[in-house]
Design a protein around this motif. Structure first.
Motif, PDB file in Angstrom:
ATOM      1  N   ALA A  20      -6.819  -0.081   1.815  1.00 39.28           N
ATOM      2  CA  ALA A  20      -7.723   1.079   1.785  1.00 39.28           C
ATOM      3  C   ALA A  20      -7.436   2.046   2.927  1.00 39.28           C
ATOM      4  O   ALA A  20      -7.489   3.265   2.744  1.00 39.28           O
ATOM      5  CB  ALA A  20      -9.180   0.617   1.842  1.00 39.28           C
ATOM      6  N   ASP A  21      -7.113   1.523   4.099  1.00 33.43           N
ATOM      7  CA  ASP A  21      -6.847   2.366   5.266  1.00 33.43           C
ATOM      8  C   ASP A  21      -5.613   3.236   5.095  1.00 33.43           C
ATOM      9  O   ASP A  21      -5.442   4.212   5.815  1.00 33.43           O
ATOM     10  CB  ASP A  21      -6.695   1.514   6.526  1.00 33.43           C
ATOM     11  CG  ASP A  21      -8.013   0.929   6.999  1.00 33.43           C
ATOM     12  OD1 ASP A  21      -9.081   1.377   6.504  1.00 33.43           O
ATOM     13  OD2 ASP A  21      -7.992   0.007   7.838  1.00 33.43           O
TER      14      ASP A  21
ATOM     15  N   SER B 251     -10.249   6.748   1.118  1.00 37.70           N
ATOM     16  CA  SER B 251     -10.343   5.297   1.000  1.00 37.70           C
ATOM     17  C   SER B 251     -11.274   4.910  -0.144  1.00 37.70           C
ATOM     18  O   SER B 251     -12.400   5.402  -0.221  1.00 37.70           O
ATOM     19  CB  SER B 251     -10.862   4.678   2.296  1.00 37.70           C
ATOM     20  OG  SER B 251      -9.944   4.863   3.324  1.00 37.70           O
TER      21      SER B 251
ATOM     22  N   SER C  30       0.822  -1.206   0.000  1.00 36.68           N
ATOM     23  CA  SER C  30       0.000   0.000   0.000  1.00 36.68           C
ATOM     24  C   SER C  30       0.860   1.262   0.000  1.00 36.68           C
ATOM     25  O   SER C  30       0.600   2.201  -0.755  1.00 36.68           O
ATOM     26  CB  SER C  30      -0.923  -0.017   1.208  1.00 36.68           C
ATOM     27  OG  SER C  30      -1.756   1.097   1.188  1.00 36.68           O
TER      28      SER C  30
END
Length: 179
Positions: A76-77, A82, A47
């Motif tokens: 997503a976090d 998000s 990420s």
């Protein structure tokens, strides 16, 4: 690579194998297996890599297996905005036809997608989508697609229903060891 600026004739697709999950045992069924601590670290690392490169996406499309949507949640976090996470039962265990079907059903307003699935089907899909254009990325992908790995495609399409190996170009391939 794609950024937040979008062109109407290009869709972006990232194909990920979920991060490392706990071993299958008699105590838990396969769909309920969760990420290990390493799997969580690898999802965070992947990420950060994509965030640092300026990548964004509209949707994270996951299977209904816990390890898949956990990988998507960790990713997503990590982003300020998000992306929506959508869980699809057809992606577990998945097949080439079902994966294409799920993607081809996406709406026109979705420009970029992170698809998270399972081996062997996700690797077969990633290789099939790359087509016959041999690149160093495809050579690496063909040999190994470890947990947490991501193949990145630029797709020259206006509608997801047109997605095929004829209009997708493998632009990058990243494993957790690369980040």
């Amino acid at each position: 690579m794609f950024k937040s600026v979008r062109r109407s004739n290009i869709k972006y697709l990232l194909v990920m194998r979920h991060s490392q999950a706990e071993n299958l045992s008699g105590k838990i069924n396969d769909v309920s297996r969760k990420l290990t601590a390493k799997g969580i670290r690898d999802s965070s690392s992947i990420s950060r890599y994509f965030a640092d490169q300026g990548y964004v996406w509209d949707l994270i499309l996951c299977s209904n297996a816990r390890r898949s949507y956990q990988s998507g949640g960790v990713i997503a976090d990590s982003f300020k905005l998000s992306p929506k996470i959508q869980i699809q039962n057809n992606l577990y265990p998945g097949s080439l036809q079902l994966i294409f079907s799920e993607l081809r059903a996406l709406g026109r307003t979705v420009n970029s997608v992170l698809l998270i699935g399972h081996n062997p089907s996700i690797q077969v899909f990633a290789q099939d989508l790359a087509g016959r254009v041999h690149t160093p990325f495809l050579s690496r992908l063909a040999v190994r697609f470890p947990p947490g790995s991501v193949a990145v495609y630029n797709c020259n399409i206006r509608e997801w229903s047109d997605l095929s190996s004829d209009n997708a170009v493998l632009k990058d391939y990243v494993t957790p060891a690369d980040t």
